[in-house]
Design a protein around this motif. Sequence first.
Motif, PDB file in Angstrom:
ATOM      1  N   ARG A  12       0.044   1.281   1.963  1.00  0.00           N
ATOM      2  CA  ARG A  12      -0.638  -0.057   1.869  1.00  0.00           C
ATOM      3  C   ARG A  12       0.499  -1.185   2.239  1.00  0.00           C
ATOM      4  O   ARG A  12       1.907  -0.811   1.799  1.00  0.00           O
ATOM      5  CB  ARG A  12      -1.517  -0.338   0.925  1.00  0.00           C
ATOM      6  CG  ARG A  12      -2.597   0.574   0.871  1.00  0.00           C
ATOM      7  CD  ARG A  12      -3.826   0.325   1.556  1.00  0.00           C
ATOM      8  NE  ARG A  12      -4.160  -1.136   1.548  1.00  0.00           N
ATOM      9  CZ  ARG A  12      -5.300  -1.706   1.710  1.00  0.00           C
ATOM     10  NH1 ARG A  12      -5.968  -0.727   2.176  1.00  0.00           N
ATOM     11  NH2 ARG A  12      -5.586  -3.039   1.428  1.00  0.00           N
ATOM     12  N   LYS A  13       0.147  -2.416   2.487  1.00  0.00           N
ATOM     13  CA  LYS A  13       1.222  -3.641   2.448  1.00  0.00           C
ATOM     14  C   LYS A  13       0.446  -4.670   1.936  1.00  0.00           C
ATOM     15  O   LYS A  13       0.329  -5.675   2.334  1.00  0.00           O
ATOM     16  CB  LYS A  13       1.618  -3.934   3.908  1.00  0.00           C
ATOM     17  CG  LYS A  13       2.482  -2.655   4.530  1.00  0.00           C
ATOM     18  CD  LYS A  13       2.819  -3.065   5.873  1.00  0.00           C
ATOM     19  CE  LYS A  13       3.629  -1.916   6.495  1.00  0.00           C
ATOM     20  NZ  LYS A  13       4.636  -2.275   7.352  1.00  0.00           N
ATOM     21  N   CYS A  14       0.284  -4.254   0.628  1.00  0.00           N
ATOM     22  CA  CYS A  14      -0.513  -5.538  -0.243  1.00  0.00           C
ATOM     23  C   CYS A  14       0.495  -6.712  -0.412  1.00  0.00           C
ATOM     24  O   CYS A  14       1.400  -6.720  -0.954  1.00  0.00           O
ATOM     25  CB  CYS A  14      -0.988  -5.080  -1.324  1.00  0.00           C
ATOM     26  SG  CYS A  14      -2.077  -3.523  -1.359  1.00  0.00           S
ATOM     27  N   GLU A  15      -0.122  -7.928  -0.254  1.00  0.00           N
ATOM     28  CA  GLU A  15       0.575  -9.117  -0.426  1.00  0.00           C
ATOM     29  C   GLU A  15       0.966  -9.327  -1.979  1.00  0.00           C
ATOM     30  O   GLU A  15       1.891  -9.892  -2.181  1.00  0.00           O
ATOM     31  CB  GLU A  15      -0.131 -10.278   0.251  1.00  0.00           C
ATOM     32  CG  GLU A  15      -0.133 -10.449   1.780  1.00  0.00           C
ATOM     33  CD  GLU A  15       1.277 -10.555   2.285  1.00  0.00           C
ATOM     34  OE1 GLU A  15       1.977 -11.336   1.963  1.00  0.00           O
ATOM     35  OE2 GLU A  15       1.256  -9.889   3.365  1.00  0.00           O
ATOM     36  N   CYS A  17       1.578  -7.240  -3.943  1.00  0.00           N
ATOM     37  CA  CYS A  17       2.240  -6.204  -4.810  1.00  0.00           C
ATOM     38  C   CYS A  17       3.423  -6.471  -5.648  1.00  0.00           C
ATOM     39  O   CYS A  17       4.334  -7.195  -5.037  1.00  0.00           O
ATOM     40  CB  CYS A  17       2.855  -5.227  -3.849  1.00  0.00           C
ATOM     41  SG  CYS A  17       3.610  -3.427  -4.394  1.00  0.00           S
ATOM     42  N   LYS A  20       6.766  -4.949  -4.072  1.00  0.00           N
ATOM     43  CA  LYS A  20       7.059  -5.080  -2.653  1.00  0.00           C
ATOM     44  C   LYS A  20       8.449  -4.655  -2.307  1.00  0.00           C
ATOM     45  O   LYS A  20       8.695  -4.099  -0.821  1.00  0.00           O
ATOM     46  CB  LYS A  20       6.495  -6.525  -2.189  1.00  0.00           C
ATOM     47  CG  LYS A  20       6.630  -6.702  -0.803  1.00  0.00           C
ATOM     48  CD  LYS A  20       6.114  -8.169  -0.402  1.00  0.00           C
ATOM     49  CE  LYS A  20       4.874  -8.285  -0.245  1.00  0.00           C
ATOM     50  NZ  LYS A  20       4.520  -9.590   0.085  1.00  0.00           N
ATOM     51  N   GLU A  24       8.913  -1.605   0.575  1.00  0.00           N
ATOM     52  CA  GLU A  24       9.370  -1.801   1.795  1.00  0.00           C
ATOM     53  C   GLU A  24      10.598  -1.041   2.176  1.00  0.00           C
ATOM     54  O   GLU A  24      10.827  -0.691   3.418  1.00  0.00           O
ATOM     55  CB  GLU A  24       9.671  -3.356   1.941  1.00  0.00           C
ATOM     56  CG  GLU A  24       8.504  -4.127   2.098  1.00  0.00           C
ATOM     57  CD  GLU A  24       8.635  -5.872   2.388  1.00  0.00           C
ATOM     58  OE1 GLU A  24       9.859  -6.195   2.207  1.00  0.00           O
ATOM     59  OE2 GLU A  24       7.742  -6.367   2.165  1.00  0.00           O
ATOM     60  N   ASN A  27       9.493   2.480   2.595  1.00  0.00           N
ATOM     61  CA  ASN A  27       8.814   2.684   3.702  1.00  0.00           C
ATOM     62  C   ASN A  27       9.684   2.545   4.977  1.00  0.00           C
ATOM     63  O   ASN A  27       8.975   3.190   6.047  1.00  0.00           O
ATOM     64  CB  ASN A  27       7.590   1.817   3.994  1.00  0.00           C
ATOM     65  CG  ASN A  27       6.334   2.050   2.951  1.00  0.00           C
ATOM     66  OD1 ASN A  27       6.482   2.895   2.215  1.00  0.00           O
ATOM     67  ND2 ASN A  27       5.562   1.120   2.749  1.00  0.00           N
TER      68      ASN A  27
END
Length: 90
Positions: A12-15, A17, A20, A24, A27
């Motif tokens: 996922r790419k939850c704002e 997180c 983050k 990133e 990923n």
Amino acid sequence: MGNILLTSYCNRKCEYCFAKDLVEQGNQREPLHMSATSFERVLNWVDKSRMGSLSILGGEPTLHPSFVEFMEEARARPSIFNTKLFTNGL
């Protein structure tokens, strides 16, 4: 309570997180997965600290290749009476 980040990979790419930057990076290249040896060391430390509680995080911890085995190992420790899993549910 001890917090363990099992992997830097997430699906996922939850704002919101908190990890983050780590996610990133995980990923964009080969994700960083905690080794079985490192996980064992952490569990031994939790045993000695007598915290009794452990939180499993990531990335998305359920995507770690050894997730099931790690959870079984943590739950088998008598000193760890509370295990929390932070997951996105996917």
